[in-house]
Write a protein that holds these residues in place. Structure first.
Motif, PDB file in Angstrom:
ATOM      1  N   TYR A 152      74.232 -29.515  91.674  1.00  0.00           N
ATOM      2  CA  TYR A 152      74.693 -29.478  90.289  1.00  0.00           C
ATOM      3  C   TYR A 152      73.832 -30.507  89.575  1.00  0.00           C
ATOM      4  O   TYR A 152      73.958 -31.706  89.802  1.00  0.00           O
ATOM      5  N   LEU A 153      72.902 -30.010  88.770  1.00  0.00           N
ATOM      6  CA  LEU A 153      71.958 -30.891  88.086  1.00  0.00           C
ATOM      7  C   LEU A 153      72.422 -31.122  86.652  1.00  0.00           C
ATOM      8  O   LEU A 153      72.580 -30.172  85.880  1.00  0.00           O
ATOM      9  N   THR A 154      72.628 -32.390  86.317  1.00  0.00           N
ATOM     10  CA  THR A 154      73.136 -32.678  84.978  1.00  0.00           C
ATOM     11  C   THR A 154      72.389 -33.854  84.356  1.00  0.00           C
ATOM     12  O   THR A 154      71.549 -34.487  85.008  1.00  0.00           O
ATOM     13  N   ALA A 155      72.647 -34.114  83.099  1.00  0.00           N
ATOM     14  CA  ALA A 155      72.101 -35.275  82.386  1.00  0.00           C
ATOM     15  C   ALA A 155      72.946 -35.458  81.145  1.00  0.00           C
ATOM     16  O   ALA A 155      73.604 -34.514  80.672  1.00  0.00           O
ATOM     17  N   ASP A 156      72.927 -36.652  80.651  1.00  0.00           N
ATOM     18  CA  ASP A 156      73.553 -37.018  79.395  1.00  0.00           C
ATOM     19  C   ASP A 156      73.160 -36.029  78.283  1.00  0.00           C
ATOM     20  O   ASP A 156      72.005 -35.634  78.220  1.00  0.00           O
ATOM     21  N   GLU A 157      74.100 -35.660  77.395  1.00  0.00           N
ATOM     22  CA  GLU A 157      73.770 -34.618  76.405  1.00  0.00           C
ATOM     23  C   GLU A 157      72.672 -35.045  75.415  1.00  0.00           C
ATOM     24  O   GLU A 157      71.868 -34.234  74.981  1.00  0.00           O
ATOM     25  N   ARG A 158      72.635 -36.330  75.082  1.00  0.00           N
ATOM     26  CA  ARG A 158      71.611 -36.802  74.147  1.00  0.00           C
ATOM     27  C   ARG A 158      70.214 -36.693  74.781  1.00  0.00           C
ATOM     28  O   ARG A 158      69.240 -36.297  74.139  1.00  0.00           O
ATOM     29  N   GLU A 159      70.150 -37.028  76.053  1.00  0.00           N
ATOM     30  CA  GLU A 159      68.896 -36.924  76.790  1.00  0.00           C
ATOM     31  C   GLU A 159      68.478 -35.449  76.917  1.00  0.00           C
ATOM     32  O   GLU A 159      67.297 -35.114  76.790  1.00  0.00           O
ATOM     33  N   ARG A 160      69.436 -34.596  77.103  1.00  0.00           N
ATOM     34  CA  ARG A 160      69.128 -33.165  77.210  1.00  0.00           C
ATOM     35  C   ARG A 160      68.591 -32.632  75.889  1.00  0.00           C
ATOM     36  O   ARG A 160      67.676 -31.820  75.864  1.00  0.00           O
ATOM     37  N   ALA A 161      69.153 -33.110  74.766  1.00  0.00           N
ATOM     38  CA  ALA A 161      68.687 -32.685  73.440  1.00  0.00           C
ATOM     39  C   ALA A 161      67.245 -33.152  73.212  1.00  0.00           C
ATOM     40  O   ALA A 161      66.406 -32.418  72.705  1.00  0.00           O
ATOM     41  N   ARG A 162      66.967 -34.390  73.657  1.00  0.00           N
ATOM     42  CA  ARG A 162      65.631 -34.952  73.478  1.00  0.00           C
ATOM     43  C   ARG A 162      64.600 -34.130  74.272  1.00  0.00           C
ATOM     44  O   ARG A 162      63.535 -33.782  73.773  1.00  0.00           O
ATOM     45  N   ARG A 163      64.952 -33.789  75.498  1.00  0.00           N
ATOM     46  CA  ARG A 163      64.040 -33.006  76.344  1.00  0.00           C
ATOM     47  C   ARG A 163      63.784 -31.621  75.761  1.00  0.00           C
ATOM     48  O   ARG A 163      62.670 -31.134  75.756  1.00  0.00           O
ATOM     49  N   ARG A 164      64.866 -30.978  75.284  1.00  0.00           N
ATOM     50  CA  ARG A 164      64.727 -29.644  74.706  1.00  0.00           C
ATOM     51  C   ARG A 164      63.813 -29.690  73.477  1.00  0.00           C
ATOM     52  O   ARG A 164      62.982 -28.816  73.262  1.00  0.00           O
ATOM     53  N   MET A 165      63.924 -30.767  72.697  1.00  0.00           N
ATOM     54  CA  MET A 165      63.100 -30.909  71.500  1.00  0.00           C
ATOM     55  C   MET A 165      61.620 -31.014  71.874  1.00  0.00           C
ATOM     56  O   MET A 165      60.769 -30.371  71.274  1.00  0.00           O
ATOM     57  N   LEU A 166      61.321 -31.853  72.883  1.00  0.00           N
ATOM     58  CA  LEU A 166      59.937 -32.019  73.329  1.00  0.00           C
ATOM     59  C   LEU A 166      59.369 -30.693  73.842  1.00  0.00           C
ATOM     60  O   LEU A 166      58.224 -30.343  73.572  1.00  0.00           O
ATOM     61  N   GLN A 167      60.239 -29.963  74.559  1.00  0.00           N
ATOM     62  CA  GLN A 167      59.840 -28.672  75.110  1.00  0.00           C
ATOM     63  C   GLN A 167      59.492 -27.694  73.982  1.00  0.00           C
ATOM     64  O   GLN A 167      58.471 -27.005  74.030  1.00  0.00           O
ATOM     65  N   LEU A 168      60.324 -27.672  72.934  1.00  0.00           N
ATOM     66  CA  LEU A 168      60.085 -26.779  71.801  1.00  0.00           C
ATOM     67  C   LEU A 168      58.811 -27.186  71.063  1.00  0.00           C
ATOM     68  O   LEU A 168      58.018 -26.353  70.656  1.00  0.00           O
ATOM     69  N   ARG A 169      58.615 -28.516  70.921  1.00  0.00           N
ATOM     70  CA  ARG A 169      57.413 -29.012  70.238  1.00  0.00           C
ATOM     71  C   ARG A 169      56.152 -28.578  70.963  1.00  0.00           C
ATOM     72  O   ARG A 169      55.147 -28.270  70.346  1.00  0.00           O
ATOM     73  N   GLU A 170      56.244 -28.556  72.296  1.00  0.00           N
ATOM     74  CA  GLU A 170      55.102 -28.133  73.101  1.00  0.00           C
ATOM     75  C   GLU A 170      54.717 -26.689  72.796  1.00  0.00           C
ATOM     76  O   GLU A 170      53.561 -26.317  72.881  1.00  0.00           O
ATOM     77  N   SER A 171      55.718 -25.880  72.464  1.00  0.00           N
ATOM     78  CA  SER A 171      55.423 -24.487  72.099  1.00  0.00           C
ATOM     79  C   SER A 171      55.271 -24.364  70.587  1.00  0.00           C
ATOM     80  O   SER A 171      55.432 -23.290  70.018  1.00  0.00           O
ATOM     81  N   ASN A 172      54.981 -25.515  69.922  1.00  0.00           N
ATOM     82  CA  ASN A 172      54.738 -25.551  68.482  1.00  0.00           C
ATOM     83  C   ASN A 172      55.899 -25.100  67.618  1.00  0.00           C
ATOM     84  O   ASN A 172      55.704 -24.561  66.532  1.00  0.00           O
ATOM     85  N   VAL A 173      57.109 -25.325  68.113  1.00  0.00           N
ATOM     86  CA  VAL A 173      58.290 -25.003  67.312  1.00  0.00           C
ATOM     87  C   VAL A 173      58.805 -26.324  66.728  1.00  0.00           C
ATOM     88  O   VAL A 173      59.002 -27.293  67.448  1.00  0.00           O
TER      89      VAL A 173
END
Ligand code: DC
Length: 241
Positions: A152-173
């Motif tokens: 069960y892989l988890t992380a703090d929700e704020r950290e998850r939001a930050r990661r998702r943002m970086l991921q989207l930025r990488e795809s130029n979103v």
């Protein structure tokens, strides 16, 4: 539905569950590559059903129609350039599936019991033989309760939001972190509170909190567990050879 046993598996079946943005995607891909296992991204299967329903104008509340469509879903996974590509009826939809709108719609169709039942069979067929990493929300609890290793892989929700943002930025979103956080919170709530197969820690699952860990550390820790279990699975299977 008949339970499967692992007596015919020579290589382990690994189940990874957890909330959106915990790193399941990246971790699962690296583990699959390292062990040479098949990667069953079950979220992509739900996303594919949502995408097709949106494109074909199916009402998100019409359970029977969406389940029928799910049963006929010609979905395929294929490795290419270190990526797991997804296609529906031959069309590559890997990028289209990542859209937040599709993710939100996927969460909605994922709450429909008949749709889940239709997709359960597809997932079990893909993982039956072992040598696979299956990741999603209900893998260790419902799809493969007899998986050889469960995480069960988890992380703090704020950290998850930050990661998702970086991921989207990488795809130029262009993405706003607060907006992503709100989306993540809403999706977590929907996934945890739904009546059928809600997101929760499976019995026997190893909980990995990745908040303060690097991707490499997470992969190393999980790979060690899989190797330990691989040795056990192989020695258990050996006398039957
Ligand atoms: O992991 P993901 O964001 O691609 O998943 C999309 C949605 O599908 C998610 O909101 C929950 C649902 N899902 C599910 O209900 N069960 C799974 N095994 C995988 C995904």
């Amino acid at each position: 539905v008949a339970q499967m046993t692992d007596e015919t598996r020579k290589r382990p079946l690994v189940a990874i569950d957890g909330p959106a943005g915990a790193g399941k995607g990246a971790v699962s891909a690296l583990l699959a590559e390292r062990f040479g296992f098949t990667l069953i991204e079950t979220g992509a299967i739900y996303r594919a059903v949502a995408l097709v329903a949106m494109r074909e104008g199916l009402a998100p509340t019409d359970e029977r129609v969406i389940a029928d469509r799910a049963r006929r879903l010609a979905i395929a996974f294929r490795w290419e350039g270190r990526q797991n590509r997804v296609s529906i009826a031959g069309e590559d939809v890997t990028v289209a599936l990542r859209d937040e709108k599709v993710g939100k719609a996927a969460s909605r169709v994922a709450a429909l019991p008949t749709v889940r039942r239709a997709l359960l069979e597809i997932q079990r067929r893909l993982g039956r033989a072992g040598g696979a990493i299956a990741e999603g929300r209900d893998i260790g609890t419902v799809v493969f309760p007899d998986a050889d290793v469960k995480f069960y892989l988890t992380a703090d929700e704020r950290e998850r939001a930050r990661r998702r943002m970086l991921q989207l930025r990488e795809s130029n979103v262009v993405a706003d972190e607060e907006e992503i956080l709100a989306t993540i919170q809403a999706r977590d709530r929907a996934d945890r509170e739904r009546a059928v197969a809600p997101l929760k820690v499976a019995p026997g699952a190893i909980v990995v909190d990745s908040t303060a860990m690097t991707l490499e550390d997470v992969v190393e820790a999980m790979a060690r567990e899989i190797s330990r279990q691989s040795n056990r699975t192989e020695s258990a299977a050996a006398p039957e050879d």
